[in-house]
Design an enzyme around this catalytic site. Structure first.
Site, PDB file in Angstrom:
ATOM      1  N   HIS A 195     -11.211 -14.700  27.958  1.00 33.96           N
ATOM      2  CA  HIS A 195     -12.629 -14.828  28.352  1.00 33.96           C
ATOM      3  C   HIS A 195     -13.547 -15.093  27.165  1.00 33.96           C
ATOM      4  O   HIS A 195     -14.660 -14.570  27.122  1.00 33.96           O
ATOM      5  CB  HIS A 195     -13.108 -13.578  29.102  1.00 33.96           C
ATOM      6  CG  HIS A 195     -12.344 -13.284  30.350  1.00 33.96           C
ATOM      7  ND1 HIS A 195     -12.603 -12.173  31.129  1.00 33.96           N
ATOM      8  CD2 HIS A 195     -11.347 -13.944  30.982  1.00 33.96           C
ATOM      9  CE1 HIS A 195     -11.777 -12.165  32.169  1.00 33.96           C
ATOM     10  NE2 HIS A 195     -11.008 -13.229  32.098  1.00 33.96           N
ATOM     11  N   GLU A 235     -10.392 -17.323  40.893  1.00 29.30           N
ATOM     12  CA  GLU A 235      -9.722 -16.063  40.549  1.00 29.30           C
ATOM     13  C   GLU A 235     -10.631 -15.190  39.705  1.00 29.30           C
ATOM     14  O   GLU A 235     -10.734 -13.982  39.923  1.00 29.30           O
ATOM     15  CB  GLU A 235      -8.421 -16.370  39.796  1.00 29.30           C
ATOM     16  CG  GLU A 235      -7.514 -15.152  39.638  1.00 29.30           C
ATOM     17  CD  GLU A 235      -7.777 -14.348  38.373  1.00 29.30           C
ATOM     18  OE1 GLU A 235      -7.229 -13.237  38.261  1.00 29.30           O
ATOM     19  OE2 GLU A 235      -8.535 -14.821  37.506  1.00 29.30           O
ATOM     20  N   GLU A 236     -11.311 -15.818  38.739  1.00 30.28           N
ATOM     21  CA  GLU A 236     -12.070 -15.031  37.760  1.00 30.28           C
ATOM     22  C   GLU A 236     -13.233 -14.266  38.367  1.00 30.28           C
ATOM     23  O   GLU A 236     -13.701 -13.292  37.793  1.00 30.28           O
ATOM     24  CB  GLU A 236     -12.580 -15.943  36.623  1.00 30.28           C
ATOM     25  CG  GLU A 236     -11.483 -16.570  35.772  1.00 30.28           C
ATOM     26  CD  GLU A 236     -10.685 -15.550  34.949  1.00 30.28           C
ATOM     27  OE1 GLU A 236     -10.963 -14.343  35.051  1.00 30.28           O
ATOM     28  OE2 GLU A 236      -9.776 -15.989  34.234  1.00 30.28           O
ATOM     29  N   HIS A 256      -3.958 -20.059  38.433  1.00 33.17           N
ATOM     30  CA  HIS A 256      -5.306 -20.385  38.938  1.00 33.17           C
ATOM     31  C   HIS A 256      -5.948 -21.479  38.104  1.00 33.17           C
ATOM     32  O   HIS A 256      -5.758 -21.548  36.886  1.00 33.17           O
ATOM     33  CB  HIS A 256      -6.195 -19.147  39.095  1.00 33.17           C
ATOM     34  CG  HIS A 256      -6.625 -18.453  37.834  1.00 33.17           C
ATOM     35  ND1 HIS A 256      -7.705 -18.862  37.092  1.00 33.17           N
ATOM     36  CD2 HIS A 256      -6.127 -17.354  37.207  1.00 33.17           C
ATOM     37  CE1 HIS A 256      -7.866 -18.039  36.063  1.00 33.17           C
ATOM     38  NE2 HIS A 256      -6.922 -17.118  36.098  1.00 33.17           N
ATOM     39  N   ASP A 310      -6.106 -18.926  29.956  1.00 31.32           N
ATOM     40  CA  ASP A 310      -6.443 -18.210  31.191  1.00 31.32           C
ATOM     41  C   ASP A 310      -7.228 -19.146  32.100  1.00 31.32           C
ATOM     42  O   ASP A 310      -8.429 -19.209  32.010  1.00 31.32           O
ATOM     43  CB  ASP A 310      -7.246 -16.952  30.846  1.00 31.32           C
ATOM     44  CG  ASP A 310      -7.576 -16.112  32.050  1.00 31.32           C
ATOM     45  OD1 ASP A 310      -7.010 -16.340  33.126  1.00 31.32           O
ATOM     46  OD2 ASP A 310      -8.441 -15.220  31.906  1.00 31.32           O
ATOM     47  N   ASP A 340      -0.149 -15.730  35.117  1.00 31.84           N
ATOM     48  CA  ASP A 340      -1.544 -15.529  34.695  1.00 31.84           C
ATOM     49  C   ASP A 340      -1.648 -14.514  33.556  1.00 31.84           C
ATOM     50  O   ASP A 340      -2.670 -13.871  33.388  1.00 31.84           O
ATOM     51  CB  ASP A 340      -2.394 -15.117  35.898  1.00 31.84           C
ATOM     52  CG  ASP A 340      -3.890 -15.161  35.601  1.00 31.84           C
ATOM     53  OD1 ASP A 340      -4.285 -15.776  34.586  1.00 31.84           O
ATOM     54  OD2 ASP A 340      -4.666 -14.568  36.370  1.00 31.84           O
TER      55      ASP A 340
END
Lengths: 497, 497
Positions: free
Chosen positions: B452, B353-354, B307, B319, B381
Site C-alpha cells: 500500500h 479487493e482493497e 485481484h 499487491d 495475494d
C-alpha cells in the site's frame, strides 16, 4: 558523509578530482595480527595492558550506568534542532547548543572550548517538482518523487520547462549517442547501483556530462541499493566548461519506470520546475572545538571528530549526528569518571561537511603546522551501528601494532578489529601528510539506504549500538592519549607546502 | 491484499469482525508428510506421478522458452495502467485490457471469457496535508509524510484544523486516560509494529476508537516494520456509534518523533487538512472470468485467482499485480503447450479487493450454489516472491495428501512445501463451506515493507521469482484439473443458507 573533492575554498564550480571511498568498497582489509609479533617493545605492550581496568570502567559506565544516554542525547539534539544545513541559522543555533554543552554539561573551562570561523555557501533548495506527462493510460500524469541536488541551479524560468526525456544507463551509453539525440532534452540516468563510490559519479557529474551533449536538465536515479520510494539528495558539481543545467535525483522506482517505458518505444515528456539557487554571498559558520586538557602533554593531541552539519532533509541523526554524539559524549564520560590522560583529547565538530568538507579543510589549513603534535586523529562519519573496532590509514607497523594492542582491550564488546582503510572525509588530508588516523569501523551495510534522505532520523539508530560506539571512542581516545610513547607518523605522501 | 471484514455489500460503516491472517503470523505449520503414509490409494499416487512429464514441460516452458515473460507482462500492464483504484475508469480500462488479453492472446472463445458486475464505492483521496507546528528550534514547522486512509472523511473545513496532539502507544493507554485529556485533540498512535495482523487494528479502528474519547482526528503510524520515510495507506472503518473523524497514516519516523517530543514534556500542535471523501453514488465494476474449458468435466472447476484492483498509490505491482499475472499467464502457458485438462481451469481476476473484498464477495454470492463442483480454489495475494509451494485451508487427509503428492513434482524448482494455513482474502468464504483451497506459499518477509505504498512497483519484483510462481500456479492447477479423482470437501463450518 560526503565525498571529498580536492579543491580549496568553497569548491563551487570545481570538478571532482578525488572521491573518498567508504571502507566497504575499497581495498580495505583486516590487519594481520601476526605482523605485530615482536614488533612492539614488551614494556609498551605491558603498559597498554595496564589500562584494561580504566577501559573496563569506561565500558561499564557507558553500557550500564548511563545505558542509552548517547542515543537519548542525540535524539534530544536532532529533535530540537532538526536538519542543520550549511548557511542557515539552524546550524549556528545547533553549534551554540554544543558550545553550551561542553561548558555547562562537560564543565570545561572557557579556555578549553572555542569555535573557529569557516566561510560557507548558502544553497537554497527552493521548490522543485517534476511530472512524467501522459504516464498512464488515458493521459494521466505522474508526479515524481524527487529532491534537488546541492548546488544545482533552478530551471531558467520559475515556471519550469517541458521537454522530451531520454533515459540512459551509463555515461558511456549517453556519449555514444550523437549530440543531436540529446540536444534540448532532459537526460534521465537510470544507472544500476553498484556501490556508493562507483554510482555517486552520476549524481556528482551527471548534469555537466549531460550538458556537454546539449541537454537542458539532468535527472538522476537516487544513489542507493534499496528504495522504498525514497529520493536521496547530496552534492553535485558543475564543470565550468559546460552550461549549468538543473540536477535532481528521483526515486529508483520512477527512474526504472521511465527506462522500461522507453525500452518499449514510448516517447517520454517531462515537466521540471525548480527554484533552487545559490546565494551570491557566503556566510560564516564555525568548527566547534573542545579540549579535555592533557595532564602532562597538553600540546599533544588525540583528535576525535564528527560533523555537526547535515543535509536539509531528515534530521541528520545518522549522517552525522551519531559521529558527533559519540565525540561529544567521550569528553563527558571521561570527565565524569575523572579520567584525565597525559595528552589532550580534542573533540572537533566540523561544520559544512556535506557541501564540500569545508570545515575539515579549514581545520586542516589552520592546524596543519602542528601536525607533529597529533598523536592520532579519529573521525566517525560512516554510521554508529554495531562497532567492530577502528579503521586506520596509517602505514607504519609501530602505530598499527599500538592500535591493535589497544583494541584488544575491547574484547568484552567485540570491537577488536583493525581495518586498514584510507577512509575519513573530514580528516583525509591529515593522512596524506602522514598523521596516524582513521575512522570508527562499524557494521553499516544499511548506511546508504538512509543517506541524505528524510529517513535519516533517530528511529534508525539503536541505543545499544551507540553505547558500544561511544565505548570504542572513549576507550581508544583515552588509551592513545595516555600511553607514554608517541605513535610513529608515516612519511608524508603529499608534503605540506 | 486487504483484511476481510464480515459484512455484506459495501461495508462502509461496519466494524471489523474478522481479520484475515497472513500465513506468517498464524498457527500456520508445514504439513507433516508422514500423515499421508497409506492414506492415498496407490493407483491415485501412480496416476499423479504420471503427470510429471507434463509438469516438467510446463516448468521448462516458463523458465526457459519464455523466461521472464510473466514479469514483462506484469510490468507492461502496470506501466500502462498505473494504479487501478476501485471506482475509477482506470480500473475499468485495465479490466477491458485483460478481457482483450484472454480473447486475443490466450485465444479463448467468447463463451469462455466474461465479466460479472460488482457495485463498488468511489472514495476520493483528495488533498491531504499535516504539519507539526513549531517542530524545530526557532519555531520552524515540519510537514509530515502521510497518506489518507481509505474511506476516511476529510476535515470538516477544507481549510483544515489545528489542535493539540496527544501521542499514545496503544488503545489501552488511550482508554486509560480520562476523556477530558483526549477531548478536542488529535490522537497520534505510535504503536509498535508487532506483525500486520496485530498492528493493522490501529489503522482500521484508530479513528473510531479516538472518536469514542472525543478526539477530532486520528493520525496512525504506518503499519510496517521497515520504513524509509514511507507512508502506507489502506482501509479504515467507522464504528457507527461514534462521530466520523479523519484518519491518516504518517511515516514511522514522524510518529516516533512526536512520541519522543511528548516524552520530554513538549506540547504538540498539529495542522491537518484533508478533502478526502466518499461519493454518494456507487459505480459498477467487474470481476473478470476466463475459462480454459475442461475436456471431460467442463462443469467442474479448478479456480485460480488474484485481484486486479490496487490502491491509488504506487502501481499495484506486488499487491496484487503479481497474483493476477501468474493467474492470467497460467491460461496462456497451458494453451500454448496444448495442455487441456479434464476439468475447467477458471481464472478469476477479482475487482475491488482493497476496499472490502467486494469482488470476492460478489463471486461467492453468485457461484456458491455450485460449490460442490469446485475441485480446488487458489488465490495469490501474498506476493509472488520465491515460491515455496502452496498453502491450504482444507482439513481432510485425502485432499491434503493429493496436494502433497502433486507438489512433490515441483522438486526441480524447490516448491514442494504444503503449509496448513487459513489464508486467502478473496476466497476465504469458500473455505468456510468446506471447499478445498488455499494460496501461493512464497518467501515474502518484505511484503509489508512495500504494501500500500508508492514503492509497490515492478522494481521490487524479480523475473525469476515470477517465473517460478507461474510454474507452481500452472502446474498445480493443471494437475488438479486433470486427476481422475475428486478432492474431498470438508464438512462446512459455516453452512450456506
Amino acid at each position: 558523509m560526503k565525498f571529498a573533492f580536492a579543491t580549496t575554498c568553497l569548491g563551487l564550480v570545481s570538478t571532482v578530482t578525488g572521491l573518498i571511498l567508504t571502507y566497504h568498497q575499497t581495498d580495505a582489509h583486516l590487519h594481520d595480527k601476526t605482523l605485530c609479533e615482536g614488533k612492539l617493545d614488551p614494556s609498551i605492550v605491558k603498559e597498554i595492558r595496564s589500562y584494561q581496568a580504566d577501559v573496563d570502567k569506561i565500558i561499564n559506565h557507558i553500557l550500564t550506568t548511563e545505558k542509552g544516554e548517547t542515543w537519548r542525547q542525540l535524539a534530544a539534539f536532532v529533535d530540537k534542532h532538526g536538519p542543520r544545513f550549511t548557511g542557515t541559522t539552524d546550524l549556528e543555533n545547533a553549534i551554540d547548543d554544543r558550545v553550551k554543552y561542553f561548558t555547562d554539561v562537560v564543565q570545561l573551562g572557557p579556555s578549553q572550548v572555542h569555535t573557529e570561523y569557516v566561510e560557507v555557501p548558502r544553497w537554497n533548495r527552493g521548490e522543485t517538482e517534476a511530472v512524467l506527462l501522459n504516464a498512464w493510460e488515458g493521459g494521466r500524469n505522474k508526479t515524481l518523487g524527487l529532491l534537488s541536488l546541492g548546488y544545482s541551479v533552478g530551471t531558467p524560468s520559475a515556471n519550469g520547462l517541458t521537454a522530451e526525456a531520454i533515459v540512459v544507463r551509463s555515461f558511456d551509453e549517453m556519449h555514444a549517442k550523437p549530440d543531436s539525440e540529446i540536444q534540448g532534452k532532459i537526460v534521465v540516468y537510470n544507472q544500476p547501483y553498484v556501490n556508493y563510490e562507483t554510482t555517486v559519479k552520476y549524481r556528482l557529474m551527471g548534469a555537466s556530462q549531460a550538458a556537454s551533449k546539449g541537454a537542458i536538465a539532468a535527472i538522476v536515479r537516487s544513489v542507493t541499493g534499496h528504495s522504498l520510494y525514497t529520493p536521496h539528495t547530496g552534492m553535485m558539481t558543475y564543470d565550468s566548461k559546460f552550461p549549468k543545467i538543473p540536477g535532481v535525483c528521483i526515486t529508483a522506482e520512477e527512474a526504472d519506470l521511465m527506462w522500461r517505458k522507453q525500452q518499449r518505444g514510448e516517447k517520454l515528456r517531462v515537466f521540471l520546475r525548480s527554484t533552487a539557487h545559490l546565494d551570491e554571498k557566503t556566510v560564516t559558520s564555525r568548527n566547534t572545538i573542545a579540549d579535555l586538557r592533557g595532564t602532562e602533554k597538553p600540546n599533544e593531541f588525540v583528535v576525535i571528530s564528527g560533523h555537526i552539519d547535515s543535509w536539509d532533509v531528515g534530521q541528520g541523526a545518522m549522517d552525522d549526528g551519531g559521529g558527533a554524539a559519540i565525540t561529544w559524549r567521550t569528553l563527558q564520560v571521561l570527565r565524569t569518571l575523572g579520567l584525565a590522560p597525559r595528552r589532550t583529547i580534542r573533540s572537533v565538530l566540523f561544520t559544512a561537511e556535506e557541501v564540500g568538507i569545508l570545515g575539515g579543510e579549514a581545520y586542516f589549513a589552520k592546524h596543519k603546522k602542528s601536525a607533529a603534535d597529533v598523536q592520532y586523529i579519529m573521525e566517525s562519519d560512516y554510521g554508529t551501528f554495531t562497532p567492530l573496532g577502528l579503521t586506520t590509514a596509517v602505514k607504519n607497523d609501530q602505530a598499527r601494532c599500538v592500535l591493535q594492542e589497544a583494541l584488544s582491550m575491547l574484547k568484552s564488546i567485540n570491537a577488536t578489529a583493525l581495518l586498514i582503510s584510507n577512509s575519513g572525509p573530514d580528516i583525509k588530508q591529515w593522512f596524506d601528510i602522514g598523521v596516524p588516523g582513521g575512522s570508527l569501523y562499524n557494521n553499516n551495510p544499511r548506511y546508504f539506504d538512509y543517506h541524505h534522505t528524510n529517513a535519516d532520523t533517530p528511529l534508525l539508530m539503536l541505543p545499544d549500538d551507540m553505547d558500544r560506539a561511544t565505548a570504542v571512542w572513549a576507550s581508544m581516545s583515552y588509551v592513545l592519549a595516555q600511553i607514554s610513547v608517541r605513535m610513529d607518523h608515516d612519511a608524508p605522501s603529499d608534503p605540506v607546502q
